[in-house]
Enzyme design. Structure first.
Site, PDB file in Angstrom:
ATOM      1  N   ASP A  97     -10.388   0.315   7.762  1.00 52.88           N
ATOM      2  CA  ASP A  97      -9.171  -0.487   7.935  1.00 52.88           C
ATOM      3  C   ASP A  97      -7.963   0.413   7.687  1.00 52.88           C
ATOM      4  O   ASP A  97      -8.037   1.399   6.956  1.00 52.88           O
ATOM      5  CB  ASP A  97      -9.158  -1.750   7.057  1.00 52.88           C
ATOM      6  CG  ASP A  97      -9.184  -1.438   5.574  1.00 52.88           C
ATOM      7  OD1 ASP A  97      -9.586  -0.316   5.186  1.00 52.88           O
ATOM      8  OD2 ASP A  97      -8.805  -2.326   4.789  1.00 52.88           O
ATOM      9  N   ASP A 153      -8.393  -3.508  -4.816  1.00 52.74           N
ATOM     10  CA  ASP A 153      -7.103  -3.153  -4.242  1.00 52.74           C
ATOM     11  C   ASP A 153      -6.036  -3.979  -4.936  1.00 52.74           C
ATOM     12  O   ASP A 153      -6.179  -5.196  -5.041  1.00 52.74           O
ATOM     13  CB  ASP A 153      -7.088  -3.523  -2.749  1.00 52.74           C
ATOM     14  CG  ASP A 153      -6.835  -2.307  -1.885  1.00 52.74           C
ATOM     15  OD1 ASP A 153      -6.007  -1.490  -2.282  1.00 52.74           O
ATOM     16  OD2 ASP A 153      -7.473  -2.195  -0.824  1.00 52.74           O
ATOM     17  N   LYS A 194       0.456   3.533  -3.044  1.00 50.35           N
ATOM     18  CA  LYS A 194      -0.771   4.300  -3.226  1.00 50.35           C
ATOM     19  C   LYS A 194      -0.457   5.767  -3.550  1.00 50.35           C
ATOM     20  O   LYS A 194       0.503   6.326  -3.024  1.00 50.35           O
ATOM     21  CB  LYS A 194      -1.530   4.233  -1.896  1.00 50.35           C
ATOM     22  CG  LYS A 194      -3.020   4.184  -2.000  1.00 50.35           C
ATOM     23  CD  LYS A 194      -3.597   3.737  -0.652  1.00 50.35           C
ATOM     24  CE  LYS A 194      -5.086   3.976  -0.604  1.00 50.35           C
ATOM     25  NZ  LYS A 194      -5.710   3.346   0.562  1.00 50.35           N
ATOM     26  N   CYS A 238       0.811  -1.208   0.000  1.00 49.76           N
ATOM     27  CA  CYS A 238       0.000   0.000   0.000  1.00 49.76           C
ATOM     28  C   CYS A 238       0.850   1.266   0.000  1.00 49.76           C
ATOM     29  O   CYS A 238       0.329   2.369  -0.117  1.00 49.76           O
ATOM     30  CB  CYS A 238      -0.947  -0.004   1.193  1.00 49.76           C
ATOM     31  SG  CYS A 238      -2.237  -1.247   1.039  1.00 49.76           S
ATOM     32  N   HIS A 247      -8.151 -10.748 -14.608  1.00 46.12           N
ATOM     33  CA  HIS A 247      -7.554 -10.188 -15.808  1.00 46.12           C
ATOM     34  C   HIS A 247      -6.063 -10.026 -15.565  1.00 46.12           C
ATOM     35  O   HIS A 247      -5.650  -9.669 -14.464  1.00 46.12           O
ATOM     36  CB  HIS A 247      -8.181  -8.828 -16.132  1.00 46.12           C
ATOM     37  CG  HIS A 247      -7.735  -8.269 -17.431  1.00 46.12           C
ATOM     38  ND1 HIS A 247      -8.171  -8.764 -18.636  1.00 46.12           N
ATOM     39  CD2 HIS A 247      -6.872  -7.265 -17.715  1.00 46.12           C
ATOM     40  CE1 HIS A 247      -7.595  -8.070 -19.614  1.00 46.12           C
ATOM     41  NE2 HIS A 247      -6.802  -7.167 -19.083  1.00 46.12           N
ATOM     42  N   ASP A 273     -11.231  -4.470   3.069  1.00 46.75           N
ATOM     43  CA  ASP A 273     -12.187  -3.376   2.850  1.00 46.75           C
ATOM     44  C   ASP A 273     -13.628  -3.847   3.055  1.00 46.75           C
ATOM     45  O   ASP A 273     -14.484  -3.092   3.509  1.00 46.75           O
ATOM     46  CB  ASP A 273     -12.032  -2.810   1.433  1.00 46.75           C
ATOM     47  CG  ASP A 273     -10.806  -1.914   1.307  1.00 46.75           C
ATOM     48  OD1 ASP A 273     -10.436  -1.276   2.311  1.00 46.75           O
ATOM     49  OD2 ASP A 273     -10.233  -1.855   0.207  1.00 46.75           O
ATOM     50  N   ASP A 318     -14.495   2.606   2.640  1.00 44.91           N
ATOM     51  CA  ASP A 318     -13.572   1.547   2.239  1.00 44.91           C
ATOM     52  C   ASP A 318     -14.099   0.782   1.030  1.00 44.91           C
ATOM     53  O   ASP A 318     -13.339   0.236   0.244  1.00 44.91           O
ATOM     54  CB  ASP A 318     -13.360   0.579   3.403  1.00 44.91           C
ATOM     55  CG  ASP A 318     -12.748   1.310   4.591  1.00 44.91           C
ATOM     56  OD1 ASP A 318     -11.641   1.840   4.432  1.00 44.91           O
ATOM     57  OD2 ASP A 318     -13.391   1.369   5.645  1.00 44.91           O
TER      58      ASP A 318
END
Lengths: 346, 233
Positions: free
Chosen positions: A225, A66, A19, A16, A138, A89, A49
C-alpha cells in the site's frame, strides 16, 4: 487555532508525513537480529506491510501497527482515516482483518473530551465496516494528539501477497489517486481548494477492503500500500528483488485535484525530501517528469491506495472491475527494467 | 511609491509556514523585496518554488548550513512603461509582454480607476490578452504551468486588470476542464471582467463547457483592446 477541535494546528507533521525517513530507519535497523523462531515468516528485516507468523493450522497471522498525528481537523474523520490507514497494511497482504487495538495520545488539558470520543467513534466506524473487532487499546497523555491501531488479520498459509515478488509480465495497478501530503500542506497554508480537500478526505477515509477483495480475483503477484514513503518509495521497495525492476508511466498516475499547483507553489511536505533522499537512487530516468510531478510521486500518502502487480493479460479486467466499484484505479506501469530500480517513462 | 523591503526569520518553523510567511508578505503591493531566512533545505526549496510560481525573481541565496538566506524581488506586471525604461530588463516580461502605448496612463495601485470599467473609453483601462492556454512556446506542459502561475500572480495583485480577454486556445482557460478556474474566479471577485471569444468557443466546440466569464465578440473585444493598456502574454 480558536476552534477547540482543530487538530492539525497542534502538530508539526500530519498523517504518514510524520514517519521517519526510509534512510534513517534502514540505518537504525541494519544488522538487528532476533532468534529464528519457528513459524516466523516475515519480520522487520524485510519491507513487508505486515509481519507474518505461521499458526500451523493452515493459516498465517498478519500483524501491523500504524499511528500518526492528525491530518484533518475533524476528529471523527481523523479517527476514520487512522483506522483505514492501519487496516490497509492487512489488505495489502491479501489478509482479512479480525481484531484491532487502539493507540491514543491525547492532550487532555488542551482539547475537549468530546474530541477524543469523536476520534474513537470515527475509528470504530471504519473497523466495523471492515468486520474487525476492537478488542482494547492504550492511551497516553501527550502534547500532540495521535491515533492509530494495531491490527491483526488472517491469511491462508503461503497465500499472503508479498511486496518484492515481482516477475516479468506483470502490470501495475494503483487504486487511489495520490497527493494527500500536498493537500494537507495546502490546508495548513489556508489555500486549499474545496475540490482538493474533499477529494483527499474521501480518498483517505476509504477502506482498501473493496480494492483488495476485487484484486483477489486477479492473481495478484505482489502488492503493497502507498503510504509515508510515497508512490515511488513504495514502488522502489517492490522493485527490491533479483528478478526485475518496475517501469512506471508517470503520466498515467491519477492525482488529486490541484496538487500540481500546490507543488509549484512550494507547498511540498518535508517528508517528500526525506523520501527522495532515501529512495532517489532507486529511480532511473527521473527526467521523464518535471520537478513538480517528481515531488508528487514522492509525496507521503496517508491511507493511500494499493499498488498491485497482476498478470498483464488480467490487468485491464482488474482495472475495469475496480472502476466499476467506484474506485479511481488506474494502470500505472509494468514489471521490467533493471532489478532493484524503478524506471520512469512519460 | 517608495520601495520597501521586508525581512522574515522563518528558522524553526515547520513547512508550510515559511512559504506562507513569504506569500503573505508578497501580497502587500508596497513590498518590493523580501529577505527570508530558513533553517532547512525543504523550506529553501519551497520558497524558491513559490518565488518562481508567483513571479518573484531570486536575487541571491546565501548558504550558511543549515541556514539559507534568500533575497527575492518583485517582478511586477504593473510596472509603468516610463519606469520600465530605466529598470534592469526582465527577459521573461520583455519577450512575452508588450505594453500598448495607446492609453498613456495604465493603472497603478495609486491611480486605479474605482469604476469597474470594461469599456475601452475609460481612462487608465488595463486589459490582459491571452490567446493560448499556455504561456510562451517551447514545452506545452511548462507553458500551462507558467500560465497557472501567471494567473495566480495576477489575482494576487491589489489592482488586477479591468479585463481579461481570452481568444483562440486561451478560451480553454475558462472551460470546465481548466485548472485555472479558481484563479479566474478570484480575479472576477476582485472586479476583473473575463471576456471569452464566442467564435473561438464555437470553433473548439466548448461553448457548453464555459465555466466562467461572459461570451464576447470581435467587435466588442476590438473596441476594448483599442482603448486599453494591453498586456499580451
Amino acid at each position: 487555532m480558536e476552534d477547540a477541535t482543530g487538530l492539525i494546528a497542534r502538530t508539526r507533521f500530519s498523517g504518514c508525513g510524520a514517519k521517519l525517513g526510509p534512510g534513517i530507519l534502514e540505518k537504525a535497523l541494519c544488522g538487528l537480529n532476533q532468534p529464528a523462531w519457528p513459524g516466523l515468516v516475515t519480520d522487520f528485516s524485510g519491507n513487508e506491510d505486515a509481519g507474518l507468523f505461521r499458526l500451523g493450522n493452515g493459516q498465517d497471522l498478519a500483524q501491523t501497527v500504524d499511528f500518526f498525528p492528525p491530518i484533518v481537523d475533524d476528529p471523527f474523520l481523523f479517527g476514520r482515516i487512522a483506522a483505514a490507514n492501519a487496516l490497509s497494511d492487512i489488505y495489502a497482504m491479501g489478509a482479512r482483518p479480525i481484531t484491532a487495538l487502539a493507540l491514543v495520545c491525547f492532550p487532555v488539558r488542551d482539547l475537549p473530551l468530546a474530541s477524543l470520543r469523536a476520534m474513537m467513534e470515527g475509528g470504530l466506524d471504519a473497523l466495523s465496516e471492515a468486520g474487525c473487532a476492537l478488542v482494547g487499546g492504550h492511551s497516553i497523555e501527550d502534547s500532540e494528539p495521535k491515533l492509530g491501531y494495531m491490527v491483526t488479520g488472517l491469511v491462508e498459509s503461503g497465500q499472503a501477497w508479498r511486496n518484492n515478488t515481482v516477475r516479468e509480465g506483470l502490470s501495475l495497478i494503483l487504486t487511489k489517486p495520490i497527493g494527500t501530503g500536498l493537500v494537507n500542506m495546502a490546508m495548513r497554508a489556508d489555500c486549499v481548494s474545496a475540490a482538493a480537500r474533499e477529494a483527499a478526505w474521501r480518498s483517505m477515509a476509504q477502506l482498501n477492503q473493496v480494492a483488495a477483495g476485487i484484486l483477489g480475483g486477479f492473481s495478484v503477484a505482489a502488492c503493497t500500500d502507498v503510504t509515508g514513503f510515497g508512490l515511488l518509495g513504495h514502488a522502489a521497495e517492490m522493485a527490491q528483488n533479483e528478478v526485475c525492476g518496475l517501469t512506471l508511466s508517470v503520466g498515467r498516475v491519477a492525482l488529486l485535484p490541484d496538487v500540481m499547483d500546490y507543488a509549484a507553489m512550494g507547498l511540498v511536505p518535508e517528508g517528500t525530501r526525506r523520501n527522495r533522499e532515501g529512495r532517489g537512487q532507486a529511480i532511473l530516468n527521473a527526467g521523464a517528469c518535471g520537478a513538480e510531478l517528481f515531488d508528487i510521486l514522492f509525496d507521503p500518502q496517508t491511507s493511500g491506495g494499493l499498488l498491485a502487480a497482476v498478470p498483464q493479460a488480467l490487468a485491464d479486467g482488474a482495472v475495469q472491475a475496480l472502476q466499476a466499484a467506484g474506485l479511481q484505479a488506474c494502470l500505472v506501469g509494468e514489471s521490467g527494467g533493471p532489478p532493484g530500480k524503478v524506471s520512469l517513462i512519460p | 511609491m517608495s520601495e520597501s523591503m521586508i525581512v522574515i526569520e522563518a528558522s524553526g518553523r515547520p513547512c508550510p509556514e515559511p512559504v506562507v510567511m513569504v506569500k503573505q508578505a508578497s501580497g502587500d503591493p508596497a513590498v518590493q523585496s523580501i529577505v527570508v531566512t530558513v533553517d532547512n533545505q525543504a523550506a529553501r526549496d519551497n520558497i524558491l518554488r513559490f518565488a518562481s510560481y508567483a513571479g518573484w525573481s531570486v536575487k541571491s541565496v546565501q548558504a550558511d548550513e543549515p541556514r539559507y538566506t534568500m533575497t527575492l524581488a518583485r517582478d511586477d506586471v504593473r510596472t509603468r512603461p516610463d519606469e520600465a525604461k530605466g529598470q534592469k530588463p526582465d527577459a521573461r516580461l520583455e519577450q512575452d509582454a508588450a505594453l500598448s502605448t495607446k492609453t498613456p496612463a495604465p493603472a497603478t495601485p495609486a491611480q486605479a480607476p474605482t469604476t469597474k470599467a470594461n469599456s475601452g473609453q475609460a481612462a487608465g483601462c488595463t486589459s490582459v490578452f491571452l490567446a493560448s492556454d499556455a504561456l510562451g512556446s517551447g514545452n506545452d506542459e511548462l507553458g500551462q504551468l507558467l500560465m497557472r502561475g501567471f494567473l495566480f500572480s495576477l489575482k494576487e495583485l491589489e489592482t488586477p486588470p479591468q479585463n481579461l480577454i481570452l481568444m483562440n486556445g486561451g478560451v480553454r482557460l475558462a472551460c470546465v476542464e481548466s485548472r485555472c478556474i479558481d484563479h479566474l474566479r478570484q480575479l472576477e471577485a476582485k472586479g476583473t471582467s473575463i471576456l471569452v471569444c464566442g467564435t473561438c468557443l464555437d470553433f473548439f466546440g466548448l461553448k457548453a463547457t464555459l465555466a466562467i466569464g461572459s461570451i464576447s465578440n470581435m467587435r466588442e473585444l476590438t473596441y476594448i483592446l483599442a482603448g486599453s493598456a494591453v498586456l499580451r502574454m
